[in-house]
Motif scaffolding. Structure first.
Motif, PDB file in Angstrom:
ATOM      1  N   VAL A  39       0.805  -1.229   0.000  1.00  0.00           N
ATOM      2  CA  VAL A  39       0.000   0.000   0.000  1.00  0.00           C
ATOM      3  C   VAL A  39       0.837   1.278   0.000  1.00  0.00           C
ATOM      4  O   VAL A  39       0.321   2.338  -0.317  1.00  0.00           O
ATOM      5  CB  VAL A  39      -1.001   0.050   1.190  1.00  0.00           C
ATOM      6  N   ILE A  40       2.117   1.176   0.336  1.00  0.00           N
ATOM      7  CA  ILE A  40       2.911   2.410   0.400  1.00  0.00           C
ATOM      8  C   ILE A  40       3.147   2.984  -0.999  1.00  0.00           C
ATOM      9  O   ILE A  40       3.093   2.278  -2.005  1.00  0.00           O
ATOM     10  CB  ILE A  40       4.260   2.212   1.129  1.00  0.00           C
ATOM     11  N   GLU A  41       3.434   4.266  -1.009  1.00  0.00           N
ATOM     12  CA  GLU A  41       3.719   4.961  -2.262  1.00  0.00           C
ATOM     13  C   GLU A  41       5.195   4.779  -2.611  1.00  0.00           C
ATOM     14  O   GLU A  41       6.071   4.946  -1.769  1.00  0.00           O
ATOM     15  CB  GLU A  41       3.407   6.455  -2.129  1.00  0.00           C
ATOM     16  N   TRP A  42       5.450   4.430  -3.867  1.00  0.00           N
ATOM     17  CA  TRP A  42       6.811   4.225  -4.341  1.00  0.00           C
ATOM     18  C   TRP A  42       7.198   5.281  -5.371  1.00  0.00           C
ATOM     19  O   TRP A  42       8.295   5.219  -5.934  1.00  0.00           O
ATOM     20  CB  TRP A  42       6.940   2.849  -4.977  1.00  0.00           C
ATOM     21  N   GLY A  43       6.326   6.226  -5.620  1.00  0.00           N
ATOM     22  CA  GLY A  43       6.569   7.278  -6.588  1.00  0.00           C
ATOM     23  C   GLY A  43       5.248   7.955  -6.892  1.00  0.00           C
ATOM     24  O   GLY A  43       4.206   7.552  -6.376  1.00  0.00           O
ATOM     25  N   SER A  44       5.275   8.948  -7.718  1.00  0.00           N
ATOM     26  CA  SER A  44       4.062   9.687  -8.033  1.00  0.00           C
ATOM     27  C   SER A  44       3.036   8.776  -8.705  1.00  0.00           C
ATOM     28  O   SER A  44       3.221   8.355  -9.845  1.00  0.00           O
ATOM     29  CB  SER A  44       4.407  10.865  -8.946  1.00  0.00           C
ATOM     30  N   GLY A  45       1.985   8.425  -7.957  1.00  0.00           N
ATOM     31  CA  GLY A  45       0.946   7.563  -8.490  1.00  0.00           C
ATOM     32  C   GLY A  45       1.296   6.091  -8.537  1.00  0.00           C
ATOM     33  O   GLY A  45       0.567   5.307  -9.133  1.00  0.00           O
ATOM     34  N   VAL A  46       2.386   5.689  -7.903  1.00  0.00           N
ATOM     35  CA  VAL A  46       2.816   4.289  -7.901  1.00  0.00           C
ATOM     36  C   VAL A  46       2.635   3.747  -6.481  1.00  0.00           C
ATOM     37  O   VAL A  46       3.343   4.144  -5.566  1.00  0.00           O
ATOM     38  CB  VAL A  46       4.301   4.158  -8.331  1.00  0.00           C
ATOM     39  N   PHE A  47       1.690   2.824  -6.307  1.00  0.00           N
ATOM     40  CA  PHE A  47       1.385   2.284  -4.992  1.00  0.00           C
ATOM     41  C   PHE A  47       1.547   0.771  -4.988  1.00  0.00           C
ATOM     42  O   PHE A  47       0.975   0.084  -5.822  1.00  0.00           O
ATOM     43  CB  PHE A  47      -0.039   2.655  -4.576  1.00  0.00           C
ATOM     44  N   GLY A  48       2.325   0.271  -4.057  1.00  0.00           N
ATOM     45  CA  GLY A  48       2.540  -1.159  -3.898  1.00  0.00           C
ATOM     46  C   GLY A  48       3.811  -1.641  -4.559  1.00  0.00           C
ATOM     47  O   GLY A  48       4.294  -1.062  -5.542  1.00  0.00           O
ATOM     48  N   ALA A  49       4.353  -2.714  -4.005  1.00  0.00           N
ATOM     49  CA  ALA A  49       5.619  -3.261  -4.496  1.00  0.00           C
ATOM     50  C   ALA A  49       5.533  -3.776  -5.929  1.00  0.00           C
ATOM     51  O   ALA A  49       6.461  -3.589  -6.720  1.00  0.00           O
ATOM     52  CB  ALA A  49       6.101  -4.370  -3.556  1.00  0.00           C
ATOM     53  N   GLU A  50       4.429  -4.424  -6.254  1.00  0.00           N
ATOM     54  CA  GLU A  50       4.274  -4.948  -7.614  1.00  0.00           C
ATOM     55  C   GLU A  50       4.258  -3.810  -8.635  1.00  0.00           C
ATOM     56  O   GLU A  50       4.939  -3.868  -9.669  1.00  0.00           O
ATOM     57  CB  GLU A  50       3.004  -5.795  -7.723  1.00  0.00           C
ATOM     58  N   ALA A  51       3.495  -2.767  -8.345  1.00  0.00           N
ATOM     59  CA  ALA A  51       3.435  -1.617  -9.252  1.00  0.00           C
ATOM     60  C   ALA A  51       4.799  -0.946  -9.365  1.00  0.00           C
ATOM     61  O   ALA A  51       5.197  -0.523 -10.454  1.00  0.00           O
ATOM     62  CB  ALA A  51       2.385  -0.619  -8.769  1.00  0.00           C
ATOM     63  N   ALA A  52       5.518  -0.871  -8.256  1.00  0.00           N
ATOM     64  CA  ALA A  52       6.845  -0.245  -8.280  1.00  0.00           C
ATOM     65  C   ALA A  52       7.812  -1.060  -9.129  1.00  0.00           C
ATOM     66  O   ALA A  52       8.578  -0.502  -9.932  1.00  0.00           O
ATOM     67  CB  ALA A  52       7.378  -0.102  -6.856  1.00  0.00           C
ATOM     68  N   ALA A  53       7.793  -2.374  -8.976  1.00  0.00           N
ATOM     69  CA  ALA A  53       8.681  -3.229  -9.768  1.00  0.00           C
ATOM     70  C   ALA A  53       8.399  -3.068 -11.260  1.00  0.00           C
ATOM     71  O   ALA A  53       9.322  -2.954 -12.070  1.00  0.00           O
ATOM     72  CB  ALA A  53       8.504  -4.687  -9.348  1.00  0.00           C
ATOM     73  N   ARG A  54       7.148  -3.002 -11.599  1.00  0.00           N
ATOM     74  CA  ARG A  54       6.784  -2.840 -13.018  1.00  0.00           C
ATOM     75  C   ARG A  54       7.127  -1.436 -13.530  1.00  0.00           C
ATOM     76  O   ARG A  54       7.610  -1.278 -14.645  1.00  0.00           O
ATOM     77  CB  ARG A  54       5.312  -3.144 -13.216  1.00  0.00           C
ATOM     78  N   HIS A  55       6.906  -0.418 -12.685  1.00  0.00           N
ATOM     79  CA  HIS A  55       7.165   0.972 -13.068  1.00  0.00           C
ATOM     80  C   HIS A  55       8.657   1.222 -13.293  1.00  0.00           C
ATOM     81  O   HIS A  55       9.044   1.846 -14.276  1.00  0.00           O
ATOM     82  CB  HIS A  55       6.633   1.905 -11.978  1.00  0.00           C
ATOM     83  N   TYR A  56       9.483   0.767 -12.371  1.00  0.00           N
ATOM     84  CA  TYR A  56      10.912   1.077 -12.434  1.00  0.00           C
ATOM     85  C   TYR A  56      11.743   0.060 -13.199  1.00  0.00           C
ATOM     86  O   TYR A  56      12.774   0.404 -13.778  1.00  0.00           O
ATOM     87  CB  TYR A  56      11.483   1.234 -11.022  1.00  0.00           C
ATOM     88  N   PHE A  57      11.330  -1.224 -13.178  1.00  0.00           N
ATOM     89  CA  PHE A  57      12.184  -2.266 -13.749  1.00  0.00           C
ATOM     90  C   PHE A  57      11.489  -3.143 -14.785  1.00  0.00           C
ATOM     91  O   PHE A  57      12.078  -4.112 -15.263  1.00  0.00           O
ATOM     92  CB  PHE A  57      12.755  -3.139 -12.623  1.00  0.00           C
ATOM     93  N   SER A  58      10.234  -2.841 -15.108  1.00  0.00           N
ATOM     94  CA  SER A  58       9.471  -3.605 -16.105  1.00  0.00           C
ATOM     95  C   SER A  58       9.459  -5.100 -15.814  1.00  0.00           C
ATOM     96  O   SER A  58       9.598  -5.923 -16.722  1.00  0.00           O
ATOM     97  CB  SER A  58      10.029  -3.345 -17.514  1.00  0.00           C
ATOM     98  N   THR A  59       9.308  -5.439 -14.550  1.00  0.00           N
ATOM     99  CA  THR A  59       9.236  -6.836 -14.136  1.00  0.00           C
ATOM    100  C   THR A  59       8.343  -6.952 -12.922  1.00  0.00           C
ATOM    101  O   THR A  59       8.016  -5.944 -12.289  1.00  0.00           O
ATOM    102  CB  THR A  59      10.643  -7.399 -13.838  1.00  0.00           C
ATOM    103  N   GLY A  60       7.938  -8.161 -12.587  1.00  0.00           N
ATOM    104  CA  GLY A  60       7.145  -8.376 -11.393  1.00  0.00           C
ATOM    105  C   GLY A  60       8.005  -8.314 -10.142  1.00  0.00           C
ATOM    106  O   GLY A  60       9.228  -8.533 -10.201  1.00  0.00           O
ATOM    107  N   ALA A  61       7.387  -8.055  -9.016  1.00  0.00           N
ATOM    108  CA  ALA A  61       8.120  -7.946  -7.753  1.00  0.00           C
ATOM    109  C   ALA A  61       8.866  -9.238  -7.412  1.00  0.00           C
ATOM    110  O   ALA A  61       9.977  -9.198  -6.893  1.00  0.00           O
ATOM    111  CB  ALA A  61       7.175  -7.560  -6.623  1.00  0.00           C
ATOM    112  N   SER A  62       8.273 -10.374  -7.726  1.00  0.00           N
ATOM    113  CA  SER A  62       8.922 -11.652  -7.408  1.00  0.00           C
ATOM    114  C   SER A  62      10.148 -11.917  -8.277  1.00  0.00           C
ATOM    115  O   SER A  62      10.952 -12.799  -7.959  1.00  0.00           O
ATOM    116  CB  SER A  62       7.929 -12.803  -7.551  1.00  0.00           C
ATOM    117  N   GLN A  63      10.312 -11.163  -9.341  1.00  0.00           N
ATOM    118  CA  GLN A  63      11.434 -11.350 -10.257  1.00  0.00           C
ATOM    119  C   GLN A  63      12.553 -10.321 -10.062  1.00  0.00           C
ATOM    120  O   GLN A  63      13.534 -10.321 -10.808  1.00  0.00           O
ATOM    121  CB  GLN A  63      10.948 -11.292 -11.705  1.00  0.00           C
ATOM    122  N   LEU A  64      12.427  -9.445  -9.079  1.00  0.00           N
ATOM    123  CA  LEU A  64      13.453  -8.422  -8.851  1.00  0.00           C
ATOM    124  C   LEU A  64      14.770  -9.046  -8.417  1.00  0.00           C
ATOM    125  O   LEU A  64      14.788 -10.014  -7.652  1.00  0.00           O
ATOM    126  CB  LEU A  64      13.001  -7.450  -7.758  1.00  0.00           C
TER     127      LEU A  64
END
Length: 108
Positions: A39-64
């Motif tokens: 639920v935390i914010e990882w950037g402007s309009g980016v909420f949650g670890a999965e969304a952050a992984a996709r936003h910054y690294f174009s991958t799922g959180a489990s694949q970081l």
């Protein structure tokens, strides 16, 4: 944030403490950690670890990778700043410290 006002007052801090105690009495540390990361914010309009992984690294959180996960962890205190300043030297230093500590960390 769902139950409390957005004000930054001592009263709000007291309310947060009560809510924290209530949550800790019902949920496990692992559940608290899981909900927090999602639920935390990882950037402007980016909420949650999965969304952050996709936003910054174009991958799922489990694949970081460890380096990518450390970089995201380093962003938590000031995510909007780091979203705009992704190559900030401070973020790189934080990520390196986090990654160095990862082998000795226990996931709740």
């Amino acid at each position: 944030n769902l139950f409390l006002t957005p004000s930054k007052t001592p009263w709000r801090k007291a309310q947060e403490a009560v809510v924290t105690l209530m949550i800790e009495s019902v949920w496990s540390k692992q559940r608290i950690f899981e909900v927090y990361l999602n639920v935390i914010e990882w950037g402007s309009g980016v909420f949650g670890a999965e969304a952050a992984a996709r936003h910054y690294f174009s991958t799922g959180a489990s694949q970081l990778s460890a380096a990518q996960a450390a970089r995201l962890a380093g962003m938590v205190p000031n995510p909007r700043f780091y979203d705009r300043n992704r190559n900030a030297p401070g973020l790189g230093k934080k990520a390196a410290i986090i990654q160095a500590r990862m082998p000795s960390a226990e996931v709740p």
